[in-house]
Design a protein around this motif. Structure first.
Motif, PDB file in Angstrom:
ATOM      1  N   PHE A  66       0.834  -1.206   0.000  1.00 12.51           N
ATOM      2  CA  PHE A  66       0.000   0.000   0.000  1.00 12.51           C
ATOM      3  C   PHE A  66       0.870   1.258   0.000  1.00 12.51           C
ATOM      4  CE2 PHE A  66      -2.042   3.376   2.489  1.00 12.51           C
ATOM      5  CZ  PHE A  66      -3.239   3.540   1.818  1.00 12.51           C
ATOM      6  N   PHE A  67       1.866   1.306   0.881  1.00  8.02           N
ATOM      7  CA  PHE A  67       2.698   2.505   0.983  1.00  8.02           C
ATOM      8  C   PHE A  67       3.726   2.579  -0.146  1.00  8.02           C
ATOM      9  CE2 PHE A  67       1.253   2.130   5.475  1.00  8.02           C
ATOM     10  CZ  PHE A  67       0.574   3.343   5.532  1.00  8.02           C
ATOM     11  N   ALA A  68       4.129   1.438  -0.693  1.00  2.00           N
ATOM     12  CA  ALA A  68       5.007   1.468  -1.863  1.00  2.00           C
ATOM     13  C   ALA A  68       4.308   2.118  -3.049  1.00  2.00           C
ATOM     14  CB  ALA A  68       5.448   0.050  -2.213  1.00  2.00           C
ATOM     15  N   VAL A  69       3.047   1.775  -3.247  1.00  3.95           N
ATOM     16  CA  VAL A  69       2.259   2.379  -4.325  1.00  3.95           C
ATOM     17  C   VAL A  69       2.072   3.875  -4.065  1.00  3.95           C
ATOM     18  CG1 VAL A  69      -0.019   2.414  -5.426  1.00  3.95           C
ATOM     19  CG2 VAL A  69       1.096   0.224  -4.917  1.00  3.95           C
ATOM     20  N   ALA A  70       1.841   4.229  -2.794  1.00  3.90           N
ATOM     21  CA  ALA A  70       1.681   5.645  -2.458  1.00  3.90           C
ATOM     22  C   ALA A  70       2.951   6.426  -2.759  1.00  3.90           C
ATOM     23  CB  ALA A  70       1.306   5.779  -0.982  1.00  3.90           C
ATOM     24  N   ALA A  71       4.108   5.875  -2.393  1.00  5.52           N
ATOM     25  CA  ALA A  71       5.379   6.559  -2.646  1.00  5.52           C
ATOM     26  C   ALA A  71       5.626   6.697  -4.145  1.00  5.52           C
ATOM     27  CB  ALA A  71       6.522   5.801  -1.984  1.00  5.52           C
ATOM     28  N   ALA A  72       5.313   5.648  -4.900  1.00  5.19           N
ATOM     29  CA  ALA A  72       5.497   5.699  -6.354  1.00  5.19           C
ATOM     30  C   ALA A  72       4.585   6.733  -7.000  1.00  5.19           C
ATOM     31  CB  ALA A  72       5.248   4.315  -6.953  1.00  5.19           C
ATOM     32  N   GLY A  83       4.027   9.606  -5.726  1.00  2.00           N
ATOM     33  CA  GLY A  83       4.509  10.935  -5.361  1.00  2.00           C
ATOM     34  C   GLY A  83       4.219  11.356  -3.939  1.00  2.00           C
ATOM     35  N   HIS A  84       3.617  10.496  -3.147  1.00  2.00           N
ATOM     36  CA  HIS A  84       3.347  10.839  -1.756  1.00  2.00           C
ATOM     37  C   HIS A  84       4.631  10.762  -0.939  1.00  2.00           C
ATOM     38  CE1 HIS A  84      -0.990  11.048  -2.204  1.00  2.00           C
ATOM     39  NE2 HIS A  84      -0.945   9.926  -2.904  1.00  2.00           N
ATOM     40  N   LYS A  85       4.728  11.648   0.046  1.00  2.79           N
ATOM     41  CA  LYS A  85       5.941  11.762   0.857  1.00  2.79           C
ATOM     42  C   LYS A  85       5.782  10.982   2.156  1.00  2.79           C
ATOM     43  CE  LYS A  85       9.138  15.255   2.700  1.00  2.79           C
ATOM     44  NZ  LYS A  85       9.382  16.720   2.890  1.00  2.79           N
ATOM     45  N   LEU A  86       6.676  10.013   2.375  1.00  4.62           N
ATOM     46  CA  LEU A  86       6.662   9.178   3.566  1.00  4.62           C
ATOM     47  C   LEU A  86       7.883   9.523   4.416  1.00  4.62           C
ATOM     48  CD1 LEU A  86       5.970   5.693   1.875  1.00  4.62           C
ATOM     49  CD2 LEU A  86       4.338   7.561   2.303  1.00  4.62           C
ATOM     50  N   VAL A  87       7.671   9.896   5.672  1.00  3.19           N
ATOM     51  CA  VAL A  87       8.786  10.285   6.526  1.00  3.19           C
ATOM     52  C   VAL A  87       8.703   9.578   7.877  1.00  3.19           C
ATOM     53  CG1 VAL A  87       8.914  12.549   5.404  1.00  3.19           C
ATOM     54  CG2 VAL A  87       7.682  12.307   7.567  1.00  3.19           C
ATOM     55  N   TRP A  88       9.748   9.758   8.663  1.00  2.00           N
ATOM     56  CA  TRP A  88       9.888   9.103   9.961  1.00  2.00           C
ATOM     57  C   TRP A  88       9.789  10.133  11.087  1.00  2.00           C
ATOM     58  CZ3 TRP A  88      10.081   4.045  11.125  1.00  2.00           C
ATOM     59  CH2 TRP A  88      10.513   3.667  12.402  1.00  2.00           C
ATOM     60  N   CYS A  89       9.176   9.714  12.210  1.00  3.00           N
ATOM     61  CA  CYS A  89       9.190  10.506  13.443  1.00  3.00           C
ATOM     62  C   CYS A  89       9.684   9.597  14.560  1.00  3.00           C
ATOM     63  CB  CYS A  89       7.805  11.062  13.774  1.00  3.00           C
ATOM     64  SG  CYS A  89       7.765  11.969  15.346  1.00  3.00           S
ATOM     65  N   ASP A  90      10.896   9.832  15.018  1.00  5.35           N
ATOM     66  CA  ASP A  90      11.478   8.911  15.993  1.00  5.35           C
ATOM     67  C   ASP A  90      10.931   9.111  17.397  1.00  5.35           C
ATOM     68  OD1 ASP A  90      13.424   6.733  15.932  1.00  5.35           O
ATOM     69  OD2 ASP A  90      14.479   7.903  17.468  1.00  5.35           O
ATOM     70  N   LYS A  91      10.218  10.201  17.627  1.00 11.02           N
ATOM     71  CA  LYS A  91       9.653  10.445  18.956  1.00 11.02           C
ATOM     72  C   LYS A  91       8.293   9.780  19.126  1.00 11.02           C
ATOM     73  CE  LYS A  91       9.917  14.579  20.684  1.00 11.02           C
ATOM     74  NZ  LYS A  91       9.778  16.055  20.789  1.00 11.02           N
ATOM     75  N   ALA A  92       7.600   9.498  18.021  1.00 12.62           N
ATOM     76  CA  ALA A  92       6.239   8.945  18.082  1.00 12.62           C
ATOM     77  C   ALA A  92       6.303   7.428  18.191  1.00 12.62           C
ATOM     78  CB  ALA A  92       5.434   9.380  16.865  1.00 12.62           C
ATOM     79  N   MET A  93       6.771   6.956  19.321  1.00  6.40           N
ATOM     80  CA  MET A  93       6.984   5.513  19.458  1.00  6.40           C
ATOM     81  C   MET A  93       5.797   4.826  20.113  1.00  6.40           C
ATOM     82  SD  MET A  93       9.823   5.402  22.531  1.00  6.40           S
ATOM     83  CE  MET A  93      10.953   6.380  21.546  1.00  6.40           C
TER      84      MET A  93
END
Length: 296
Positions: free
Chosen positions: A184-190, A192-202
């Motif tokens: 699902f997220f691979a298709v979203a990234a392809a 043009g959607h931007k996927l990022v990380w938040c290391d505090k939201a654990m």
């Protein structure tokens, strides 16, 4: 906020309570969607009790009778009405600042989806070999880093509804095995959607005793190798079955000597080699091994 559950009474109780008790960003309204993938409605009584104890929380409970994680996640999407959707698993719980950290990162990085770390909490002290295998350790990245599809999972994510444009949903061909979220997220990234990380939201994941056994670790590795190749076959080329079949076979042959040696001398590292071996055998079997199951 969405949770899919299947016969984890203690887990859904803790997960839902932690979400309700989490701080809410100023000006935001929150709803809680629980989708029970058990036709016997085993979570109904627990969710109802939480609703009675938290009368100000907007909690909705639904039953998805089609078995499989994809169907449950898609039901969450269909029932949720917010502009941002979050998912955690029913064996996890969040801290008080979790949602605020996600929203701040979404806005600061103009992201479409944000992922956070999953920290294991063992019900009992794990055997020494568990740490050597890395079976319960997941990658972490600096906040704001771009997330590749291999690390894009629904066990700790917040994403904008724009990812659902054109009727996008979690693919049902992975309903019984997992991997539907990565696709699902691979298709979203392809797209043009931007996927990022938040290391505090654990989030914290409870690891029960049955996930600290050799059998569970090896089955997980085998199924992970198989699912990885199935995803590559869809995202790259069907020739992935051939490429990774050969790669997995050759690498398996390389792993056998150190596995046998460490096993013979009683070194705990033998499970690290065994886990890698089963992962590669899963790649070999990906094209021919059908069925499967999710969870456990």
């Amino acid at each position: 906020m969405c949770i899919c559950t299947f016969r984890r009474p203690d887990g859904i109780r803790r997960a839902l309570t932690s979400l309700i008790d989490a701080d809410i960003p100023p000006g935001w309204r929150v709803e809680f969607i629980v989708v029970d993938n058990d036709r016997d409605e085993s979570a109904l009584e627990i969710v109802s009790a939480i609703k009675n104890n938290r009368p100000n929380a907007v909690v909705h409970y639904f039953v998805e009778t089609k078995p499989g994680v994809s169907y449950a996640r898609n039901r969450c999407i269909d029932e949720a009405s917010g502009s941002v959707l979050t998912f955690i698993d029913d064996d996890e719980y969040v801290g008080p600042h979790w949602l605020i950290d996600f929203i701040l990162t979404l806005d600061a990085h103009h992201a479409d989806a944000v992922f956070g770390p999953v920290i294991p909490s063992f019900e009992a002290p794990p055997p020494a070999w568990i740490g050597l295998t890395g079976a319960h350790q997941r990658a972490r990245f600096p906040t704001g880093s771009t997330v590749e599809w291999r690390n894009a999972q629904t066990n700790n994510v917040a994403f904008r509804r724009s990812l659902l444009n054109d009727g996008k949903r979690f693919p049902v061909q992975f309903a019984k095995t997992g991997g539907e979220d990565s696709l699902f997220f691979a298709v979203a990234a392809a797209s043009g959607h931007k996927l990022v990380w938040c290391d505090k939201a654990m989030v914290t994941e409870t690891v029960p005793l049955n996930r600290m056994t050799r059998r569970w670790v090896l089955e997980r590795a085998f199924n992970g190798g198989r699912t990885f190749v199935r995803l590559q076959a869809i995202l790259v080329s069907p020739l992935a079955y051939v490429y990774y079949g050969i790669y997995g076979l050759l690498f398996s042959l390389i792993l056998i000597p150190p596995l046998l040696f460490t096993l013979a001398i009683g070194h705990a590292r033998h499970m690290q080699y065994a886990r890698s071996l089963l992962g590669n055998l899963g790649k070999v079997a990906a094209r021919f091994y059908g069925g499967g199951h999710y969870g456990g």
